[in-house]
Design a protein around this motif. Sequence first.
Motif, PDB file in Angstrom:
ATOM      1  N   GLU A   9       3.502  15.021  -2.888  1.00  0.00           N
ATOM      2  CA  GLU A   9       3.017  15.229  -4.258  1.00  0.00           C
ATOM      3  C   GLU A   9       3.158  13.954  -5.091  1.00  0.00           C
ATOM      4  OE1 GLU A   9       4.717  18.694  -6.068  1.00  0.00           O
ATOM      5  OE2 GLU A   9       3.897  20.060  -4.543  1.00  0.00           O
ATOM      6  N   ALA A  10       4.280  13.254  -4.923  1.00  0.00           N
ATOM      7  CA  ALA A  10       4.481  12.000  -5.651  1.00  0.00           C
ATOM      8  C   ALA A  10       3.456  10.959  -5.208  1.00  0.00           C
ATOM      9  CB  ALA A  10       5.901  11.484  -5.429  1.00  0.00           C
ATOM     10  N   ALA A  11       3.232  10.860  -3.888  1.00  0.00           N
ATOM     11  CA  ALA A  11       2.262   9.895  -3.359  1.00  0.00           C
ATOM     12  C   ALA A  11       0.840  10.239  -3.812  1.00  0.00           C
ATOM     13  CB  ALA A  11       2.341   9.854  -1.835  1.00  0.00           C
ATOM     14  N   ALA A  12       0.531  11.525  -3.843  1.00  0.00           N
ATOM     15  CA  ALA A  12      -0.808  11.953  -4.266  1.00  0.00           C
ATOM     16  C   ALA A  12      -1.054  11.612  -5.741  1.00  0.00           C
ATOM     17  CB  ALA A  12      -0.976  13.449  -4.041  1.00  0.00           C
ATOM     18  N   TYR A  13      -0.003  11.725  -6.558  1.00  0.00           N
ATOM     19  CA  TYR A  13      -0.125  11.358  -7.967  1.00  0.00           C
ATOM     20  C   TYR A  13      -0.410   9.857  -8.112  1.00  0.00           C
ATOM     21  CZ  TYR A  13       1.253  10.183 -12.745  1.00  0.00           C
ATOM     22  OH  TYR A  13       1.273   9.676 -14.022  1.00  0.00           O
ATOM     23  N   LEU A  14       0.278   9.038  -7.290  1.00  0.00           N
ATOM     24  CA  LEU A  14       0.171   7.581  -7.419  1.00  0.00           C
ATOM     25  C   LEU A  14      -1.077   7.004  -6.754  1.00  0.00           C
ATOM     26  CD1 LEU A  14       3.914   6.708  -6.735  1.00  0.00           C
ATOM     27  CD2 LEU A  14       2.707   6.422  -8.906  1.00  0.00           C
ATOM     28  N   GLN A  15      -1.570   7.686  -5.724  1.00  0.00           N
ATOM     29  CA  GLN A  15      -2.651   7.136  -4.900  1.00  0.00           C
ATOM     30  C   GLN A  15      -3.871   6.649  -5.702  1.00  0.00           C
ATOM     31  OE1 GLN A  15      -2.333   6.998  -1.137  1.00  0.00           O
ATOM     32  NE2 GLN A  15      -3.607   5.338  -1.906  1.00  0.00           N
ATOM     33  N   PRO A  16      -4.350   7.381  -6.702  1.00  0.00           N
ATOM     34  CA  PRO A  16      -5.524   6.908  -7.455  1.00  0.00           C
ATOM     35  C   PRO A  16      -5.297   5.575  -8.177  1.00  0.00           C
ATOM     36  CG  PRO A  16      -5.130   9.233  -7.879  1.00  0.00           C
ATOM     37  CD  PRO A  16      -3.941   8.740  -7.130  1.00  0.00           C
ATOM     38  N   PHE A  17      -4.024   5.268  -8.497  1.00  0.00           N
ATOM     39  CA  PHE A  17      -3.709   4.013  -9.184  1.00  0.00           C
ATOM     40  C   PHE A  17      -3.569   2.846  -8.204  1.00  0.00           C
ATOM     41  CE2 PHE A  17      -1.557   7.408 -11.732  1.00  0.00           C
ATOM     42  CZ  PHE A  17      -2.424   7.377 -12.827  1.00  0.00           C
ATOM     43  N   VAL A  18      -3.260   3.186  -6.948  1.00  0.00           N
ATOM     44  CA  VAL A  18      -2.970   2.154  -5.942  1.00  0.00           C
ATOM     45  C   VAL A  18      -4.269   1.847  -5.199  1.00  0.00           C
ATOM     46  CG1 VAL A  18      -1.490   1.520  -3.996  1.00  0.00           C
ATOM     47  CG2 VAL A  18      -0.628   3.052  -5.757  1.00  0.00           C
ATOM     48  N   THR A  19      -5.131   1.092  -5.857  1.00  0.00           N
ATOM     49  CA  THR A  19      -6.469   0.844  -5.315  1.00  0.00           C
ATOM     50  C   THR A  19      -6.566  -0.452  -4.506  1.00  0.00           C
ATOM     51  OG1 THR A  19      -7.044  -0.228  -7.400  1.00  0.00           O
ATOM     52  CG2 THR A  19      -7.591   2.104  -7.179  1.00  0.00           C
ATOM     53  N   ASN A  20      -5.488  -1.264  -4.525  1.00  0.00           N
ATOM     54  CA  ASN A  20      -5.572  -2.571  -3.865  1.00  0.00           C
ATOM     55  C   ASN A  20      -4.908  -2.590  -2.484  1.00  0.00           C
ATOM     56  OD1 ASN A  20      -2.975  -2.318  -4.812  1.00  0.00           O
ATOM     57  ND2 ASN A  20      -2.910  -4.249  -5.937  1.00  0.00           N
ATOM     58  N   SER A  21      -4.576  -1.410  -1.954  1.00  0.00           N
ATOM     59  CA  SER A  21      -4.010  -1.256  -0.600  1.00  0.00           C
ATOM     60  C   SER A  21      -2.851  -2.208  -0.312  1.00  0.00           C
ATOM     61  CB  SER A  21      -5.102  -1.465   0.452  1.00  0.00           C
ATOM     62  OG  SER A  21      -6.161  -0.575   0.251  1.00  0.00           O
ATOM     63  N   PRO A  22      -1.778  -2.165  -1.124  1.00  0.00           N
ATOM     64  CA  PRO A  22      -0.647  -3.060  -0.868  1.00  0.00           C
ATOM     65  C   PRO A  22       0.090  -2.707   0.420  1.00  0.00           C
ATOM     66  CG  PRO A  22      -0.074  -1.453  -2.542  1.00  0.00           C
ATOM     67  CD  PRO A  22      -1.529  -1.262  -2.251  1.00  0.00           C
ATOM     68  N   LYS A  23       0.585  -3.723   1.088  1.00  0.00           N
ATOM     69  CA  LYS A  23       1.391  -3.535   2.293  1.00  0.00           C
ATOM     70  C   LYS A  23       2.850  -3.935   2.057  1.00  0.00           C
ATOM     71  CE  LYS A  23      -1.907  -2.181   5.124  1.00  0.00           C
ATOM     72  NZ  LYS A  23      -2.522  -1.238   4.179  1.00  0.00           N
ATOM     73  N   VAL A  24       3.101  -4.549   0.883  1.00  0.00           N
ATOM     74  CA  VAL A  24       4.431  -5.067   0.557  1.00  0.00           C
ATOM     75  C   VAL A  24       4.946  -4.396  -0.711  1.00  0.00           C
ATOM     76  CG1 VAL A  24       5.784  -7.146   0.032  1.00  0.00           C
ATOM     77  CG2 VAL A  24       3.784  -7.301   1.547  1.00  0.00           C
ATOM     78  N   ALA A  25       6.233  -4.030  -0.695  1.00  0.00           N
ATOM     79  CA  ALA A  25       6.874  -3.505  -1.902  1.00  0.00           C
ATOM     80  C   ALA A  25       8.162  -4.274  -2.155  1.00  0.00           C
ATOM     81  CB  ALA A  25       7.168  -2.015  -1.758  1.00  0.00           C
ATOM     82  N   VAL A  26       8.491  -4.405  -3.436  1.00  0.00           N
ATOM     83  CA  VAL A  26       9.688  -5.125  -3.863  1.00  0.00           C
ATOM     84  C   VAL A  26      10.541  -4.189  -4.706  1.00  0.00           C
ATOM     85  CG1 VAL A  26      10.556  -7.130  -5.130  1.00  0.00           C
ATOM     86  CG2 VAL A  26       8.378  -7.288  -3.925  1.00  0.00           C
ATOM     87  N   VAL A  27      11.862  -4.195  -4.454  1.00  0.00           N
ATOM     88  CA  VAL A  27      12.798  -3.436  -5.288  1.00  0.00           C
ATOM     89  C   VAL A  27      13.692  -4.448  -6.001  1.00  0.00           C
ATOM     90  CG1 VAL A  27      14.673  -1.749  -5.356  1.00  0.00           C
ATOM     91  CG2 VAL A  27      12.773  -1.438  -3.752  1.00  0.00           C
ATOM     92  N   LEU A  28      13.674  -4.393  -7.339  1.00  0.00           N
ATOM     93  CA  LEU A  28      14.399  -5.375  -8.145  1.00  0.00           C
ATOM     94  C   LEU A  28      15.722  -4.796  -8.614  1.00  0.00           C
ATOM     95  CD1 LEU A  28      11.319  -6.588 -10.193  1.00  0.00           C
ATOM     96  CD2 LEU A  28      12.392  -7.728  -8.252  1.00  0.00           C
ATOM     97  N   GLY A  29      16.804  -5.499  -8.290  1.00  0.00           N
ATOM     98  CA  GLY A  29      18.143  -5.028  -8.611  1.00  0.00           C
ATOM     99  C   GLY A  29      18.638  -5.501  -9.962  1.00  0.00           C
ATOM    100  N   SER A  30      19.928  -5.282 -10.223  1.00  0.00           N
ATOM    101  CA  SER A  30      20.547  -5.591 -11.517  1.00  0.00           C
ATOM    102  C   SER A  30      20.279  -7.019 -11.958  1.00  0.00           C
ATOM    103  CB  SER A  30      22.061  -5.383 -11.439  1.00  0.00           C
ATOM    104  OG  SER A  30      22.373  -4.034 -11.244  1.00  0.00           O
ATOM    105  N   GLY A  31      19.717  -7.159 -13.167  1.00  0.00           N
ATOM    106  CA  GLY A  31      19.517  -8.481 -13.738  1.00  0.00           C
ATOM    107  C   GLY A  31      18.371  -9.261 -13.131  1.00  0.00           C
ATOM    108  N   LEU A  32      17.659  -8.678 -12.166  1.00  0.00           N
ATOM    109  CA  LEU A  32      16.593  -9.404 -11.483  1.00  0.00           C
ATOM    110  C   LEU A  32      15.215  -8.904 -11.898  1.00  0.00           C
ATOM    111  CD1 LEU A  32      18.379  -9.535  -8.040  1.00  0.00           C
ATOM    112  CD2 LEU A  32      18.066 -11.425  -9.613  1.00  0.00           C
ATOM    113  N   GLY A  33      15.183  -8.137 -12.971  1.00  0.00           N
ATOM    114  CA  GLY A  33      13.934  -7.551 -13.429  1.00  0.00           C
ATOM    115  C   GLY A  33      12.918  -8.576 -13.918  1.00  0.00           C
ATOM    116  N   ASN A  34      13.381  -9.791 -14.247  1.00  0.00           N
ATOM    117  CA  ASN A  34      12.447 -10.800 -14.753  1.00  0.00           C
ATOM    118  C   ASN A  34      11.467 -11.289 -13.701  1.00  0.00           C
ATOM    119  OD1 ASN A  34      13.477 -10.691 -17.329  1.00  0.00           O
ATOM    120  ND2 ASN A  34      14.877 -12.400 -17.029  1.00  0.00           N
ATOM    121  N   PHE A  35      11.688 -10.912 -12.449  1.00  0.00           N
ATOM    122  CA  PHE A  35      10.717 -11.263 -11.407  1.00  0.00           C
ATOM    123  C   PHE A  35       9.342 -10.676 -11.730  1.00  0.00           C
ATOM    124  CE2 PHE A  35       8.584 -10.428  -7.300  1.00  0.00           C
ATOM    125  CZ  PHE A  35       8.534 -11.725  -6.802  1.00  0.00           C
TER     126      PHE A  35
END
Length: 272
Positions: free
Chosen positions: A9-35
């Motif tokens: 259900e979460a993926a189905a909600y997001l799928q229409p927004f994810v139109t560029n077929s990304p293969k890479v994801a990044v998780v930003l930790g404490s204080g690293l949000g400026n990336f």
Amino acid sequence: METYQQLQEAAAYLQPFVTNSPKVAVVLGSGLGNFVQEIVVEKEIAYSDIPHFPVSTVEGHSGKLIIGSVAGKPILAMSGRFHFYEGYSATQVVFPIRVMKLLGIQTLLLSNAAGGVNANFKVGDLMIINDHISFATINPLLGRNDNRMGPRFPDMSEPYKKSLIQKAVEIGQENNILLHQGVYFGVTGPTFETRAEYKLIHILGADAVGMSTVQEVIAAVHMGMDVFAMSVITDLGIREEENVITHEEVLEAANAAEPLFSTVFRELIRSL
């Protein structure tokens, strides 16, 4: 409702927004949000808008999913992650990682702020995680296994992809950035470690200790993703003088190291 249905259900909600077929994801930790300044943003979605997503409660974690690109490569980025110490279950902590796999993500890049237990480390150093010790955290795969996500007994002999580590090492050399490698020891937090705990963690073979990442890596490997992770050493547990650590100091050290961290992640994404 079972977890897999929630993930769908979460993926189905997001799928229409994810139109560029990304293969890479990044998780930003404490204080690293400026990336996020490195990201050409197409869409930002608050975690609170995504079905079944937890919501981040920690300072330094903004709480949104970013769809965009870095160095011309489409990516997803989590600005803010979830921690067991916030009161979430291990299943909730790794929920976004699993959703990203359902959205087509193959490579996961993780970052965190960590305490140094290697005497050679200094505050602000970067450490590529080449292995971890997970005994002090709750394994997110406990309970009935869902074979649609992965095998009952996933192999963890190479949780951090050696080819990605090698690329990062080369990027460090090319850009004159000192990159340590080491073992990350996962704990639940939220207390920083006692002197005796730092000493024990060091004896057990770790170079850094932190309150995140390990559960995410286990879930990602379970689902067949390639993982790269890097810590910013924001405080030192092994030192002689009185050792008082505050979250503010951790964020300050992470912010100072951020330009170097951003270079490594940006160029790693470019290479994929």
